[in-house]
Design a protein around this motif. Structure first.
Motif, PDB file in Angstrom:
ATOM      1  N   LEU A  78       3.937 -10.694   5.558  1.00 47.25           N
ATOM      2  CA  LEU A  78       3.290  -9.960   6.641  1.00 47.25           C
ATOM      3  C   LEU A  78       4.247  -8.924   7.227  1.00 47.25           C
ATOM      4  O   LEU A  78       3.858  -7.786   7.513  1.00 47.25           O
ATOM      5  CB  LEU A  78       2.827 -10.932   7.735  1.00 47.25           C
ATOM      6  N   PHE A  79       5.496  -9.315   7.354  1.00 47.75           N
ATOM      7  CA  PHE A  79       6.514  -8.401   7.860  1.00 47.75           C
ATOM      8  C   PHE A  79       6.625  -7.174   6.942  1.00 47.75           C
ATOM      9  O   PHE A  79       6.668  -6.028   7.406  1.00 47.75           O
ATOM     10  CB  PHE A  79       7.853  -9.156   7.923  1.00 47.75           C
ATOM     11  N   MET A  80       6.610  -7.423   5.624  1.00 50.29           N
ATOM     12  CA  MET A  80       6.700  -6.313   4.669  1.00 50.29           C
ATOM     13  C   MET A  80       5.438  -5.434   4.744  1.00 50.29           C
ATOM     14  O   MET A  80       5.524  -4.208   4.719  1.00 50.29           O
ATOM     15  CB  MET A  80       6.862  -6.835   3.235  1.00 50.29           C
ATOM     16  N   LEU A  81       4.262  -6.085   4.847  1.00 55.02           N
ATOM     17  CA  LEU A  81       3.009  -5.328   4.903  1.00 55.02           C
ATOM     18  C   LEU A  81       2.963  -4.429   6.132  1.00 55.02           C
ATOM     19  O   LEU A  81       2.530  -3.277   6.066  1.00 55.02           O
ATOM     20  CB  LEU A  81       1.803  -6.283   4.933  1.00 55.02           C
ATOM     21  N   LEU A 217      18.290  -1.843 -10.569  1.00 57.58           N
ATOM     22  CA  LEU A 217      17.995  -0.445 -10.917  1.00 57.58           C
ATOM     23  C   LEU A 217      16.911   0.117  -9.993  1.00 57.58           C
ATOM     24  O   LEU A 217      16.995   1.239  -9.522  1.00 57.58           O
ATOM     25  CB  LEU A 217      17.503  -0.380 -12.356  1.00 57.58           C
ATOM     26  N   LYS A 218      15.884  -0.698  -9.748  1.00 58.95           N
ATOM     27  CA  LYS A 218      14.804  -0.243  -8.863  1.00 58.95           C
ATOM     28  C   LYS A 218      15.317  -0.025  -7.440  1.00 58.95           C
ATOM     29  O   LYS A 218      14.867   0.875  -6.743  1.00 58.95           O
ATOM     30  CB  LYS A 218      13.680  -1.288  -8.824  1.00 58.95           C
ATOM     31  N   ALA A 219      16.241  -0.911  -6.990  1.00 57.24           N
ATOM     32  CA  ALA A 219      16.770  -0.791  -5.629  1.00 57.24           C
ATOM     33  C   ALA A 219      17.919   0.203  -5.560  1.00 57.24           C
ATOM     34  O   ALA A 219      18.437   0.465  -4.477  1.00 57.24           O
ATOM     35  CB  ALA A 219      17.239  -2.164  -5.138  1.00 57.24           C
ATOM     36  N   LYS A 249      12.893  -0.632  -1.470  1.00 60.63           N
ATOM     37  CA  LYS A 249      13.022  -1.948  -0.817  1.00 60.63           C
ATOM     38  C   LYS A 249      11.993  -2.930  -1.365  1.00 60.63           C
ATOM     39  O   LYS A 249      12.308  -4.083  -1.606  1.00 60.63           O
ATOM     40  CB  LYS A 249      12.863  -1.797   0.688  1.00 60.63           C
ATOM     41  N   VAL A 250      10.765  -2.432  -1.534  1.00 60.55           N
ATOM     42  CA  VAL A 250       9.705  -3.344  -1.992  1.00 60.55           C
ATOM     43  C   VAL A 250       9.916  -3.703  -3.460  1.00 60.55           C
ATOM     44  O   VAL A 250       9.937  -4.884  -3.824  1.00 60.55           O
ATOM     45  CB  VAL A 250       8.310  -2.709  -1.773  1.00 60.55           C
ATOM     46  N   GLY A 252      12.518  -3.234  -5.343  1.00 57.57           N
ATOM     47  CA  GLY A 252      13.859  -3.705  -5.683  1.00 57.57           C
ATOM     48  C   GLY A 252      14.227  -4.953  -4.895  1.00 57.57           C
ATOM     49  O   GLY A 252      14.245  -6.068  -5.409  1.00 57.57           O
ATOM     50  N   ILE A 253      14.472  -4.754  -3.614  1.00 52.48           N
ATOM     51  CA  ILE A 253      14.987  -5.844  -2.768  1.00 52.48           C
ATOM     52  C   ILE A 253      13.969  -6.984  -2.618  1.00 52.48           C
ATOM     53  O   ILE A 253      14.311  -8.142  -2.826  1.00 52.48           O
ATOM     54  CB  ILE A 253      15.311  -5.315  -1.347  1.00 52.48           C
ATOM     55  N   TYR A 254      12.723  -6.643  -2.227  1.00 51.04           N
ATOM     56  CA  TYR A 254      11.733  -7.700  -1.994  1.00 51.04           C
ATOM     57  C   TYR A 254      11.535  -8.523  -3.261  1.00 51.04           C
ATOM     58  O   TYR A 254      11.598  -9.752  -3.235  1.00 51.04           O
ATOM     59  CB  TYR A 254      10.386  -7.116  -1.533  1.00 51.04           C
ATOM     60  N   ALA A 255      11.262  -7.819  -4.377  1.00 48.67           N
ATOM     61  CA  ALA A 255      10.957  -8.539  -5.614  1.00 48.67           C
ATOM     62  C   ALA A 255      12.129  -9.426  -6.019  1.00 48.67           C
ATOM     63  O   ALA A 255      11.948 -10.607  -6.355  1.00 48.67           O
ATOM     64  CB  ALA A 255      10.628  -7.545  -6.718  1.00 48.67           C
TER      65      ALA A 255
END
Lengths: 492, 162
Positions: A78-81, A217-219, A249-250, A252-255
């Motif tokens: 929810l925080f990310m959304l 790489l994504k982040a 962030k989504v 790279g970091i989140y995943a």
């Protein structure tokens, strides 16, 4: 409803090219902003249920038949959304005026919404393969958006971004394939249980390495950062803000950390490795940012450096470290979004982003100069702005965990950050006005309004730090910490 | 048996076409068709998950990526590759074969055998009931690909008008 975070952007995106045939500006502007405003509103409405229940699981029926459409919403999702929806809304408000000279607004907005749907989907799915697919949804839209200007630089940057991003996806997919081969499942919970039963540590180690390479790489973590300083400055300003503020962030970091905390489990070795990667990114990118003359390139290096802080806090793994990192993730998304939009305003006003050509703009464009100062000081960690609190919490968490070396480096990197942001401010806005810029006017209404909203968020979050931390950050950190506890219990 | 032969012939023909066709777009589409045949073969060999993933990833998603990459290039552009780039593929291939020979065998032996077959259900059940979310994502990818082509080809149309 939780599914609306994926369905609404996709639906609006599907109809926008048709709507664009008979309304080139008004309806695309209105529909996109209304859809994003609804998502912000929806995420605020979900705070209370999450605060009371902890987790919401929703299943969808399709024409009376039960299908496997399940989303699991906890404090972290929810925080990310909320972060995605809020920053996207401001960026799309900015785009109303900014896109006037690009044209083809409906196609731009459609791609923009597909990218948001991809990010929201990635955040919501509790399944490894679906994570990969939504990662690609966001990525495919972002390749096209980087190249949207169709100039040589844009196409080259998009191509470079596409090539490296595909390599990143391939590493992540390879790791997912091996895990599926071992456990026969892709659902987070089932995979975590399967890995616990198998105890195949060597193979799991290889999978983690592939995940770090792919999502690193994504982040754009150093040493996987080469694509970012080309891709982000070449894109139109709203897309630079999306990529730097949200996408890295989504995707790279989140995943990476969702998989580590909810599926694989954080070990001391992995924690140290990620902390080292975060610290190297923090310092190297800050040093590289110092030498840049192009504002957007400097901001792009700054993104790599700030992602380093977030990785450092998350990899530390203590509740305070996670909370600080998540708070910094939000603050950086808002402030970096603001700074990239500001760079777009500067380019719109003067036609250049070269710091050596600018100077004294503060008197001519006070709103742009003022909002830029707020964003810069927030990221640099100057009190009482939002960025100060998040950096303070990360450093406190490092000291609490007796990681004094990392804490010292974090403080020093923060000073470097302040240095290069003051460089932008001094070279672009302070000093005597060059004759060239005597006739310049403030950016158009919606561009200034979006910048003001984001600057206001930086100030208000800093002032009302305590209630915001309790309502948004703590449930998110608790949700991640619960993941750690579960995995720690298995003794992995 | 007849269906099996037809599927295998289709796989070989379309794979060959993917290599032989000089038009990149047609080659990408031929590869997608080959993946479709391979996906069906996987399914018939009682691996519905592998079949669904082959069709959704290779035939769907990767094809979108190929078409997008082709859209980013211009007709008639000279491709001048650095010598390092030309050497990259053979070097990568040799390195891959060495690593594969040295590491993968022992690594794969360490992967424990699954207690029972994890994949159950017909193609329809797997696609519609077990991997439904993937379909939503596929729609997203294909939509992104179509929109990307619309966005990236718009200047060419304007050039034609001029």
């Amino acid at each position: 409803m939780v599914f609306s975070f994926i369905v609404i952007p996709l639906l609006v995106a599907a109809f926008l090219p048709l709507i664009g045939k008979f309304s080139k500006k008004l309806l695309p502007d209105l529909l996109t902003n209304a859809a994003l405003a609804f998502l912000v509103f929806n995420s605020i409405l979900l705070v209370k249920p999450i605060f009371n229940q902890g987790v919401i699981v929703q299943n969808l029926n399709w024409l009376g038949e039960k299908v496997n459409l399940q989303v699991a919403l906890d404090g972290f999702n929810l925080f990310m959304l909320f972060t995605i929806s809020l920053v996207s809304l401001c960026i799309s408000l900015f785009s109303i005026d900014y896109l006037e000279h690009y044209g083809h607004k409906s196609t731009f907005y459609a791609l923009f919404l597909v990218m948001i749907a991809g990010m929201n989907g990635l955040v919501l799915v509790p399944d490894l393969f679906s994570i990969y697919l939504f990662l690609e949804v966001a990525a495919v839209a972002s390749y096209a958006l980087v190249a949207f200007g169709l100039g040589y630089d844009e196409l080259e940057a998009s191509f470079k971004y596409l090539m490296l991003s595909v390599v990143a996806s391939a590493f992540a997919l390879l790791s997912i394939t091996i895990i599926f081969g071992m456990t026969g499942s892709l659902n987070f919970q089932a995979v975590a249980q399967g890995l616990q039963d198998l105890g195949a540590r060597t193979v799991l180690g290889v999978c983690v390495a592939f995940f770090i390479m792919g999502f690193g790489l994504k982040a754009a973590l150093v040493p996987f950062h080469a694509w970012l300083p080309d891709a982000h400055p070449s894109a139109p300003a709203p897309i630079s803000a999306m990529l730097s503020g949200l996408l890295i962030k989504v995707s790279g970091i989140y995943a990476l950390f969702r998989i580590i905390y909810s599926v694989i489990g954080m070990t001391p070795v992995l924690s140290q490795l990620l902390m080292a990667l975060g610290t190297v990114s923090m310092v190297v990118a800050a040093l590289l940012a110092l030498g840049q003359k192009d504002i957007k390139r400097m901001l792009a290096y700054s993104s790599i450096s700030q992602v380093g802080y977030i990785v450092l806090g998350l990899a530390l793994g203590t509740p305070l470290g996670i909370a600080g990192a998540l708070f910094h993730l939000f603050n950086h998304a808002v402030a970096k979004g603001l700074l990239f939009l500001n760079s777009g305003s500067i380019q719109h006003i003067t036609g250049t982003r070269n710091l050596d050509e600018l100077g004294g703009l503060g008197k001519m464009v006070p709103v742009t100069a003022g909002t830029n100062l707020v964003g810069a000081l927030s990221i640099a960690g100057v009190p009482p702005l939002a960025g100060f609190w998040s950096k303070l919490i990360i450093i406190m968490a490092l000291i609490q965990a007796r990681e004094f070396g990392y804490a010292l480096v974090a403080i020093l990197a923060s000073i470097l950050t302040l240095w290069y942001y003051l460089l932008i401010q001094r070279k672009a806005f302070f000093g005597r006005v060059s004759e060239k810029w005597l006739q310049v006017k403030e950016a158009p209404f919606w561009m200034s309004a979006a910048n003001l909203v984001l600057a206001l968020v930086c100030v208000l979050v800093g002032i009302f730090f305590t209630p915001i931390f309790k309502t948004w950050i703590s449930p998110a950190a608790e949700a991640l910490a619960r993941g750690i506890q579960q995995v720690l219990m298995w003794g992995l | 048996m007849v269906i099996q032969i037809i599927l295998l012939c289709g796989l070989v023909i379309f794979s060959g076409l993917a290599i032989l066709l000089k038009d990149l777009l047609k080659a990408a589409l031929a590869l997608a068709a080959a993946s479709l045949f391979l996906g069906i073969i996987f399914f018939r060999l009682s691996a519905p998950y592998a079949g669904v993933f082959e069709i959704s990833v290779v035939a769907g998603l990767i094809t979108v990526l190929f078409i997008l990459t082709i859209a980013l290039t211009r007709k008639g552009d000279e491709v001048t590759e650095a010598r390092l780039v030309k050497l990259a593929f053979p070097i990568f291939l040799i390195l891959f074969l060495i690593i594969d020979g040295l590491v993968m065998k022992s690594l794969l032996q360490k992967i424990p055998a699954l207690p029972s077959g994890p994949e159950r259900g017909t193609f329809g059940e797997v696609l519609w009931k077990q991997r439904t979310f993937d379909l939503v994502a596929q729609v997203g990818v294909i939509l992104a690909g179509v929109l990307a082509v619309l966005a990236l080809f718009r200047k060419k149309e304007e050039d034609k008008d001029e």
